[in-house]
Design a protein around this motif. Sequence first.
Motif, PDB file in Angstrom:
ATOM      1  N   ALA A 225      20.224 102.081 117.052  1.00 20.86           N
ATOM      2  CA  ALA A 225      20.435 103.451 117.530  1.00 20.86           C
ATOM      3  C   ALA A 225      21.326 104.229 116.573  1.00 20.86           C
ATOM      4  CB  ALA A 225      21.049 103.421 118.932  1.00 20.86           C
ATOM      5  N   MET A 226      22.398 103.621 116.110  1.00 19.78           N
ATOM      6  CA  MET A 226      23.314 104.330 115.210  1.00 19.78           C
ATOM      7  C   MET A 226      22.650 104.645 113.874  1.00 19.78           C
ATOM      8  SD  MET A 226      26.008 104.946 116.905  1.00 19.78           S
ATOM      9  CE  MET A 226      24.896 105.117 118.323  1.00 19.78           C
ATOM     10  N   VAL A 227      21.899 103.675 113.333  1.00 23.69           N
ATOM     11  CA  VAL A 227      21.191 103.918 112.075  1.00 23.69           C
ATOM     12  C   VAL A 227      20.157 105.021 112.255  1.00 23.69           C
ATOM     13  CG1 VAL A 227      19.579 102.901 110.412  1.00 23.69           C
ATOM     14  CG2 VAL A 227      21.576 101.603 111.157  1.00 23.69           C
ATOM     15  N   GLY A 228      19.387 104.936 113.341  1.00 21.25           N
ATOM     16  CA  GLY A 228      18.357 105.932 113.590  1.00 21.25           C
ATOM     17  C   GLY A 228      18.915 107.329 113.811  1.00 21.25           C
ATOM     18  N   LEU A 229      19.989 107.421 114.580  1.00 18.27           N
ATOM     19  CA  LEU A 229      20.600 108.727 114.836  1.00 18.27           C
ATOM     20  C   LEU A 229      21.182 109.323 113.570  1.00 18.27           C
ATOM     21  CD1 LEU A 229      22.355 107.946 118.239  1.00 18.27           C
ATOM     22  CD2 LEU A 229      20.537 109.630 117.888  1.00 18.27           C
ATOM     23  N   LEU A 230      21.841 108.482 112.791  1.00 24.11           N
ATOM     24  CA  LEU A 230      22.468 108.977 111.563  1.00 24.11           C
ATOM     25  C   LEU A 230      21.419 109.509 110.593  1.00 24.11           C
ATOM     26  CD1 LEU A 230      25.033 109.361 109.952  1.00 24.11           C
ATOM     27  CD2 LEU A 230      24.838 107.003 109.155  1.00 24.11           C
ATOM     28  N   VAL A 352      28.349 107.882  97.084  1.00 27.20           N
ATOM     29  CA  VAL A 352      27.363 107.824  98.167  1.00 27.20           C
ATOM     30  C   VAL A 352      25.975 107.520  97.600  1.00 27.20           C
ATOM     31  CG1 VAL A 352      26.226 109.133  99.999  1.00 27.20           C
ATOM     32  CG2 VAL A 352      28.690 109.336  99.664  1.00 27.20           C
ATOM     33  N   THR A 353      25.637 108.114  96.456  1.00 30.28           N
ATOM     34  CA  THR A 353      24.348 107.817  95.821  1.00 30.28           C
ATOM     35  C   THR A 353      24.243 106.337  95.491  1.00 30.28           C
ATOM     36  OG1 THR A 353      24.244 110.035  94.846  1.00 30.28           O
ATOM     37  CG2 THR A 353      22.852 108.344  93.870  1.00 30.28           C
ATOM     38  N   ALA A 354      25.283 105.782  94.876  1.00 27.30           N
ATOM     39  CA  ALA A 354      25.267 104.371  94.472  1.00 27.30           C
ATOM     40  C   ALA A 354      25.210 103.444  95.675  1.00 27.30           C
ATOM     41  CB  ALA A 354      26.505 104.063  93.628  1.00 27.30           C
ATOM     42  N   LEU A 361      21.177 103.593 103.836  1.00 26.00           N
ATOM     43  CA  LEU A 361      21.610 104.966 104.070  1.00 26.00           C
ATOM     44  C   LEU A 361      22.779 105.044 105.042  1.00 26.00           C
ATOM     45  CD1 LEU A 361      18.083 106.585 104.419  1.00 26.00           C
ATOM     46  CD2 LEU A 361      19.526 106.511 102.406  1.00 26.00           C
ATOM     47  N   ALA A 362      22.687 104.283 106.121  1.00 22.17           N
ATOM     48  CA  ALA A 362      23.735 104.363 107.138  1.00 22.17           C
ATOM     49  C   ALA A 362      25.083 103.939 106.567  1.00 22.17           C
ATOM     50  CB  ALA A 362      23.366 103.492 108.335  1.00 22.17           C
ATOM     51  N   ALA A 364      25.996 103.964 103.456  1.00 26.30           N
ATOM     52  CA  ALA A 364      26.430 104.932 102.448  1.00 26.30           C
ATOM     53  C   ALA A 364      27.072 106.149 103.089  1.00 26.30           C
ATOM     54  CB  ALA A 364      25.245 105.358 101.585  1.00 26.30           C
ATOM     55  N   VAL A 365      26.445 106.672 104.128  1.00 28.49           N
ATOM     56  CA  VAL A 365      26.966 107.885 104.758  1.00 28.49           C
ATOM     57  C   VAL A 365      28.281 107.594 105.473  1.00 28.49           C
ATOM     58  CG1 VAL A 365      26.531 109.632 106.515  1.00 28.49           C
ATOM     59  CG2 VAL A 365      24.702 108.955 104.953  1.00 28.49           C
ATOM     60  N   MET A 366      28.360 106.459 106.157  1.00 29.16           N
ATOM     61  CA  MET A 366      29.614 106.115 106.827  1.00 29.16           C
ATOM     62  C   MET A 366      30.737 105.924 105.816  1.00 29.16           C
ATOM     63  SD  MET A 366      28.567 103.707 110.077  1.00 29.16           S
ATOM     64  CE  MET A 366      27.397 102.650 109.226  1.00 29.16           C
ATOM     65  N   CYS A 367      30.435 105.246 104.714  1.00 25.47           N
ATOM     66  CA  CYS A 367      31.439 105.086 103.659  1.00 25.47           C
ATOM     67  C   CYS A 367      31.829 106.441 103.076  1.00 25.47           C
ATOM     68  CB  CYS A 367      30.906 104.185 102.555  1.00 25.47           C
ATOM     69  SG  CYS A 367      30.778 102.437 102.997  1.00 25.47           S
ATOM     70  N   GLY A 368      30.834 107.306 102.893  1.00 24.09           N
ATOM     71  CA  GLY A 368      31.110 108.635 102.347  1.00 24.09           C
ATOM     72  C   GLY A 368      32.022 109.447 103.246  1.00 24.09           C
ATOM     73  N   ILE A 369      31.776 109.389 104.547  1.00 21.66           N
ATOM     74  CA  ILE A 369      32.614 110.132 105.494  1.00 21.66           C
ATOM     75  C   ILE A 369      34.044 109.589 105.473  1.00 21.66           C
ATOM     76  CG2 ILE A 369      32.993 110.605 107.950  1.00 21.66           C
ATOM     77  CD1 ILE A 369      29.946 110.662 108.266  1.00 21.66           C
TER      78      ILE A 369
END
Length: 478
Positions: A225-230, A352-354, A361-362, A364-369
Amino acid sequence: MNFSKNALAGLTTSFALVPECIAFALVAHLNPLAGLYGAFFICTITALFGGRPGMISGAAGSMAVVIVALVAQHGLQYFLATVVLSGLIMLLFGVLRMGKLVTMVPHPVMLGFVNGLAIVIAWSQLQHFKDGAGWLQGAALAWMCGLVLLTMLIVYLLPRLTKALPPALVAIVGVGVLSATLHLPVRTLGDMAHIAGGLPSFALPELPMNLETLRIVLPYAFLMAMVGLLETLLTFNLTDEITETRGLPNRECVALGAANVASGLFGGMGGCAMIGQTMINLSSGGRTRVSGAVAGIMILLFILFLSPLIEQIPLAALVGVMFVVAQETFAWGSLRVLGKVPRHDALLIVAVTAITVATDLAMAVMCGIIIAALSFAWRHARDIRADVSSVDGVKRYTPHGTLFFASVAHFNALFDPQGDPQHVVLDARDLRLADHSAVVAVATLSERYAKAGKTLQVQHLSKRCETLLQRSGVMATA
């Protein structure tokens, strides 16, 4: 919006959905039909009832990777229960109106997400240049590369001649007809899997309904759910920017949750928004619910009636279209601004790209935030300062800035309880207390002066800051 234009965009998108959904099903060790059924339910339901017309959802690879271990250890029925439960979590997320959390994703993270995803899309197409464990060679490789290049040329050049038809659709159909007519030795969709089947049937997952089952299923369902929502909310945000319109994120979350519940109850995979297929739809002119609904319904028609034709589509044509999608998805402008934006933003885009390419993706985005939040806290922690004056033996400190957990040390360094006179005033008219650490910092400062035998008077607190101090009970304000 033009109905026929959106319908053609949906048809084009459906061709791109088929190989992706089959591949994701195979990754998860499931029957390819589970991926196609999932694409039908998720794409159709979110298109009709979601909050972002023009966005395409389907059985997604990011969610397939999450449940590989579950399928291997516990089997299909536990997987279907996980899809249903993840859908309920997504639905609850939307009902609680938490879709607005996407606004907290910084723009550099979005750029890194888009760039990383473009690289992943292009990189994933290279698997079609393999035959078993090795790379294609000789004539097979030459035909594959030739048809990929031909597809890309059609997609790039056709809009200069006419915009009446989606270029990706013309490219796929044209290369398919050419390949069939000349009997070219190229791999087709049928070489991946046979997609013929019947109507999906309703069935509750056959497993014991007890706490042990919940213990097994819930962690996977929550992660799905978290991966899909993100991924959905980030694609949602990107679609808003491209179309210059505003969607309804909470409604999209509710529709996505309902779609996953339906998919699980009818034997399909879980899914979310798919940025590659969304880009194909948008570039083909899809802007309304019609395009997404047509894409979903066509998937079902492929399964029921059109599988002999669809299985003849060369993989090279679909690879060429996805290469174009990757090129158009990549934010090339971000390369030009890397030397112009603040260093921390440039590093965030690259990081985030790396991480997207290296993990998913999930993550990367969480790390980016997290990186963006820590960078913000670090920079603003050093912004706090104070004006100091003395009148009639009373020393007055007037701090400026926000007092929060990261700026407490800088705040404390502004004061000198041992060297200050008997009476000290903290003028807080330009000071904002942001969290409990700020409250404790002010209280601790008062205690430091008290231990030195001196008084600290706090003045001009805002109503909000005064309320924070009074609720804490650690000190009274003057």
